[in-house]
Design a protein around this motif. Sequence first.
Motif, PDB file in Angstrom:
ATOM      1  N   HIS A  78      35.450 -51.774  84.083  1.00 30.24           N
ATOM      2  CA  HIS A  78      36.778 -52.238  84.482  1.00 30.24           C
ATOM      3  C   HIS A  78      37.765 -51.080  84.454  1.00 30.24           C
ATOM      4  N   ARG A  79      38.866 -51.254  85.183  1.00 30.15           N
ATOM      5  CA  ARG A  79      39.956 -50.286  85.220  1.00 30.15           C
ATOM      6  C   ARG A  79      41.270 -51.033  84.997  1.00 30.15           C
ATOM      7  N   GLN A  99      47.676 -54.395  86.292  1.00 33.92           N
ATOM      8  CA  GLN A  99      46.700 -54.777  87.298  1.00 33.92           C
ATOM      9  C   GLN A  99      45.329 -54.444  86.713  1.00 33.92           C
ATOM     10  N   GLU A 137      41.105 -54.436  87.241  1.00 35.37           N
ATOM     11  CA  GLU A 137      40.075 -54.427  88.281  1.00 35.37           C
ATOM     12  C   GLU A 137      38.695 -54.474  87.650  1.00 35.37           C
ATOM     13  N   LEU A 138      37.817 -55.267  88.217  1.00 31.53           N
ATOM     14  CA  LEU A 138      36.420 -55.370  87.809  1.00 31.53           C
ATOM     15  C   LEU A 138      35.582 -54.676  88.870  1.00 31.53           C
ATOM     16  N   TRP A 139      34.810 -53.704  88.451  1.00 26.02           N
ATOM     17  CA  TRP A 139      33.977 -52.919  89.353  1.00 26.02           C
ATOM     18  C   TRP A 139      32.511 -53.083  88.977  1.00 26.02           C
ATOM     19  N   ARG A 170      28.375 -51.417  90.182  1.00 21.75           N
ATOM     20  CA  ARG A 170      27.539 -50.590  91.045  1.00 21.75           C
ATOM     21  C   ARG A 170      26.545 -51.539  91.695  1.00 21.75           C
ATOM     22  N   PRO A 175      29.738 -48.061  94.299  1.00 25.93           N
ATOM     23  CA  PRO A 175      30.759 -48.763  93.519  1.00 25.93           C
ATOM     24  C   PRO A 175      31.499 -49.769  94.402  1.00 25.93           C
ATOM     25  N   ARG A 193      34.554 -52.882  94.181  1.00 30.40           N
ATOM     26  CA  ARG A 193      35.545 -53.604  93.397  1.00 30.40           C
ATOM     27  C   ARG A 193      35.323 -55.094  93.629  1.00 30.40           C
ATOM     28  N   SER A 213      40.432 -57.968  91.500  1.00 24.81           N
ATOM     29  CA  SER A 213      41.671 -57.310  91.112  1.00 24.81           C
ATOM     30  C   SER A 213      42.695 -58.400  90.820  1.00 24.81           C
ATOM     31  N   TYR A 257      35.154 -60.998  83.218  1.00 24.97           N
ATOM     32  CA  TYR A 257      34.477 -59.760  82.828  1.00 24.97           C
ATOM     33  C   TYR A 257      33.370 -60.038  81.813  1.00 24.97           C
TER      34      TYR A 257
END
Length: 165
Positions: free
Chosen positions: A34-35, A113, A115-117, A119, A124, A126, A129, A140
């Motif tokens: 996540h970011r 904000q 974000e769930l990412w 692979r 990658p 996303r 968001s 998550y």
Amino acid sequence: MITYYDDRSVRVTSTAVRVDGRTFPLAEITMVWHRRGSRSWRVLAGRGAIGAAMAGPLVAAALGLALAIRLGRSPTVTIAIVGASVLVGLAVGPVADFLFEHLDRSYARGSRQLELWARWRGQPVRLLSTRDALRFGQIYRAVQRAVEQGQPTAAARTPARGRRG
């Protein structure tokens, strides 16, 4: 099939992650992360406004008491000013409950904000968001559980060997 999370736009199961109509099979997901974006000053200003709104009636009551003492008027006027100040202070109770609820919701929604990412097929992607911190955390964790449950353990990958004694 096990469902880990399900709402209108996101569904996480033991076989796939579906977000806004796009499906990502778990067998093709190798990593999840996540970011977090920068803080929203608008959200923080809203929280400050709620705090100021909660303090306002208390400040008004304190000013009324100080005014009553400072004016040195007749006992009737002083009692009226003190009484009005106390009533303003008592009005804080129901209003504060309403404001605390809004403040609590603002923390549940979050100020960043998120974000769930993942692979997926080596690239990658996303997946999600959102600013809703509570919902993001639930999704998550659901994706993490689903990916962990889908990966074979070391014991399952290695054939069992018995000992003869």
